[in-house]
Design an enzyme around this catalytic site. Structure first.
Site, short mmCIF file in Angstrom:
data_model
loop_
_atom_site.label_atom_id
_atom_site.label_comp_id
_atom_site.label_asym_id
_atom_site.label_seq_id
_atom_site.Cartn_x
_atom_site.Cartn_y
_atom_site.Cartn_z
N CYS A 114 0.82 -1.23 0.00
CA CYS A 114 0.00 0.00 0.00
C CYS A 114 0.84 1.27 0.00
CB CYS A 114 -0.97 0.00 1.18
SG CYS A 114 -2.12 -1.37 1.11
N HIS A 247 -3.43 7.43 1.89
CA HIS A 247 -3.81 6.08 1.47
C HIS A 247 -5.19 5.78 2.03
CE1 HIS A 247 -3.97 1.89 0.77
NE2 HIS A 247 -3.74 1.53 2.01
N ASN A 277 -10.08 -0.05 -0.27
CA ASN A 277 -8.62 0.04 -0.24
C ASN A 277 -8.08 -0.55 -1.55
OD1 ASN A 277 -5.89 -0.30 0.19
ND2 ASN A 277 -6.09 -1.09 2.27
N1 COA Z 1 -18.93 -8.38 8.72
C1 COA Z 1 -19.45 -8.64 9.91
N2 COA Z 1 -18.72 -8.98 10.99
C2 COA Z 1 -17.39 -9.04 10.82
C3 COA Z 1 -16.77 -8.79 9.59
C4 COA Z 1 -17.60 -8.44 8.52
N3 COA Z 1 -17.11 -8.16 7.29
N4 COA Z 1 -15.44 -8.92 9.74
C5 COA Z 1 -15.22 -9.26 11.01
N5 COA Z 1 -16.39 -9.33 11.67
C6 COA Z 1 -16.63 -9.67 13.07
C7 COA Z 1 -15.53 -10.52 13.66
O1 COA Z 1 -15.77 -11.88 13.37
C8 COA Z 1 -15.66 -10.22 15.12
O2 COA Z 1 -16.71 -10.97 15.65
P1 COA Z 1 -16.58 -11.60 17.14
O3 COA Z 1 -16.43 -10.42 18.05
O4 COA Z 1 -17.87 -12.33 17.27
O5 COA Z 1 -15.38 -12.47 17.08
C9 COA Z 1 -16.10 -8.75 15.15
O6 COA Z 1 -16.60 -8.47 13.83
C10 COA Z 1 -14.98 -7.80 15.47
O7 COA Z 1 -13.88 -8.12 14.68
P2 COA Z 1 -12.55 -7.30 14.78
O8 COA Z 1 -11.55 -7.86 13.82
O9 COA Z 1 -12.15 -7.18 16.22
O10 COA Z 1 -13.08 -5.90 14.28
P3 COA Z 1 -12.37 -4.49 14.29
O11 COA Z 1 -13.15 -3.54 15.05
O12 COA Z 1 -10.91 -4.58 14.57
O13 COA Z 1 -12.52 -4.09 12.76
C11 COA Z 1 -11.20 -4.01 10.76
C12 COA Z 1 -11.92 -4.88 11.76
C13 COA Z 1 -10.48 -4.92 9.78
C14 COA Z 1 -12.20 -3.16 10.03
C15 COA Z 1 -10.19 -3.10 11.51
O14 COA Z 1 -9.39 -3.86 12.38
C16 COA Z 1 -9.32 -2.34 10.58
O15 COA Z 1 -9.77 -1.50 9.86
N6 COA Z 1 -7.99 -2.59 10.60
C17 COA Z 1 -7.07 -1.94 9.72
C18 COA Z 1 -7.10 -2.69 8.44
C19 COA Z 1 -6.41 -1.96 7.33
O16 COA Z 1 -6.71 -0.82 7.08
N7 COA Z 1 -5.51 -2.64 6.64
C20 COA Z 1 -4.87 -2.17 5.51
C21 COA Z 1 -3.72 -1.30 5.87
S1 COA Z 1 -2.86 -0.94 4.42
#
Ligand code: COA
Length: 320
Positions: A114, A247, A277
């Protein structure tokens, strides 16, 4: 006055197939509400048959050349940032070169996921300043849909396909063009965001894997640090910045980073809602959107920033 790389044209390309969260929820266990609340994403574009990283890159590059009114045969350098090349080799940049009808120029790919566009920009800027080319195309292009695990709802909802390009021109200038670039990498975090295959290990392409929460935490810290670093190096204050073009990974990362630095959120270009993204494509894609809709104008002070797998991260200060 010194030789500088000035952005004289921008372009972008998106596959026509636009997939909304509601459409995604028909094939993945997710909801529109969950995706919007956690990421700000509403839709993404997904490449279809015959659409590849190189074809999207070529379309974006052509538009950047048209915007500048510069014929393709003037281009002496093509640097293409991608983590999803058409083939392991040759470099997708050489496919763009051929599609543009350029018989001879320097052309290669850069892989920094990225952050790829910031790495490509820095490399191209230094090559232009060093006299290796008078015109350079710097492109970010990706087809992440092809490395997503469509069974993994925590990652497949976050990414989209697309391309963005800029044309750099060597000019004698004092306070115009690419003013400062800063790049970083910390390979100790390889296992937080990676693809679980590759030519030299599994012999397969592999799928994207991510520990989202940890990536989020590092992203906000690293981006705030590198933004601060480029501003100090350029001698500018956050209040002087006309536009931040970040980004586009997650709206919450954009908001948290802007807040940490005291940047006006109205001055942050946001396209993650419509494109998701697009990895190395996201910064030049967002830049092109804001140039074409008239927000970014000549002489504006803009800051570009990105963070991605590796981890890699970087930023640039540009007088447009
Ligand atoms: N739809 C519904 N539920 C979802 C889901 C989706 N697409 N993806 C994950 N979940 C659920 C998980 O299973 C989890 O359920 P549980 O609590 O029953 O286990 C719950 O949502 C929370 O998951 P978690 O991973 O803790 O969520 P989060 O608040 O951290 O959000 C992201 C997840 C990926 C959106 C977040 O961590 C994020 O944006 N991270 C940065 C990612 C990024 O930008 N990467 C690229 C960088 S270049």
């Amino acid at each position: 006055m010194s030789r500088r790389s000035v952005i004289v044209g921008t372009g972008s390309a998106l596959p026509p197939n636009r997939v909304t969260n509601a459409q995604l929820a028909e094939r993945v266990d997710t909801t529109h509400e969950w995706i919007v609340e956690r990421t700000g994403i509403e839709a993404r574009h997904i490449a279809g048959d015959g659409e590849t990283t190189a074809t999207l890159a070529t379309e974006a590059a052509r538009k950047a050349l048209d915007a500048a009114g510069v014929p393709a045969d003037q281009v002496g350098l093509i640097v293409l940032a991608t983590a999803t090349p058409d083939q392991t080799f040759p470099a997708s940049a050489t496919k763009v070169q051929t599609a543009l009808g350029i018989d001879d120029c320097i052309a290669f790919d850069v892989a920094a996921v990225c952050t790829g566009f910031l790495y490509a920009l820095s490399v191209a800027d230094n090559m232009v300043k060093g006299g290796m080319a008078d015109y350079a195309l710097v492109i970010g292009s990706e087809t992440f849909s092809r490395i997503l695990d469509w069974e993994d709802r925590a990652t497949c909802v976050l990414f989209g396909d697309g391309a963005g390009a800029i044309l750099l021109k060597a000019e004698e200038a004092q306070d115009r063009g690419i003013l400062v670039t800063k790049l970083h990498a910390d390979g100790r975090h390889n296992d937080l965001l990676y693809v679980d295959g590759g030519v030299s290990t599994t012999g397969t392409v592999g799928k994207l894997r991510m520990k989202g929460k940890e990536v989020f935490r590092h992203a906000v810290t690293n981006l705030a640090d590198v933004l601060n670093e480029v501003l100090v190096a350029s001698g500018h204050q956050a209040g002087e910045v006309d536009w931040v073009v970040p980004h586009q990974a997650n709206k919450r990362i954009l908001d948290a980073t802007a807040k940490k630095l005291g940047l006006d959120p109205k001055r942050v270009v946001v396209t993650v809602d419509q494109h998701a993204n697009t990895s190395a494509a996201s910064v030049p894609l967002a830049l092109d959107v804001a140039v074409r809709d008239g927000r970014i104008k000549r002489n504006d002070l803009i800051v570009l920033e990105a963070m991605g797998g590796g981890f890699t991260w970087g930023a640039a200060v540009v007088r447009f």
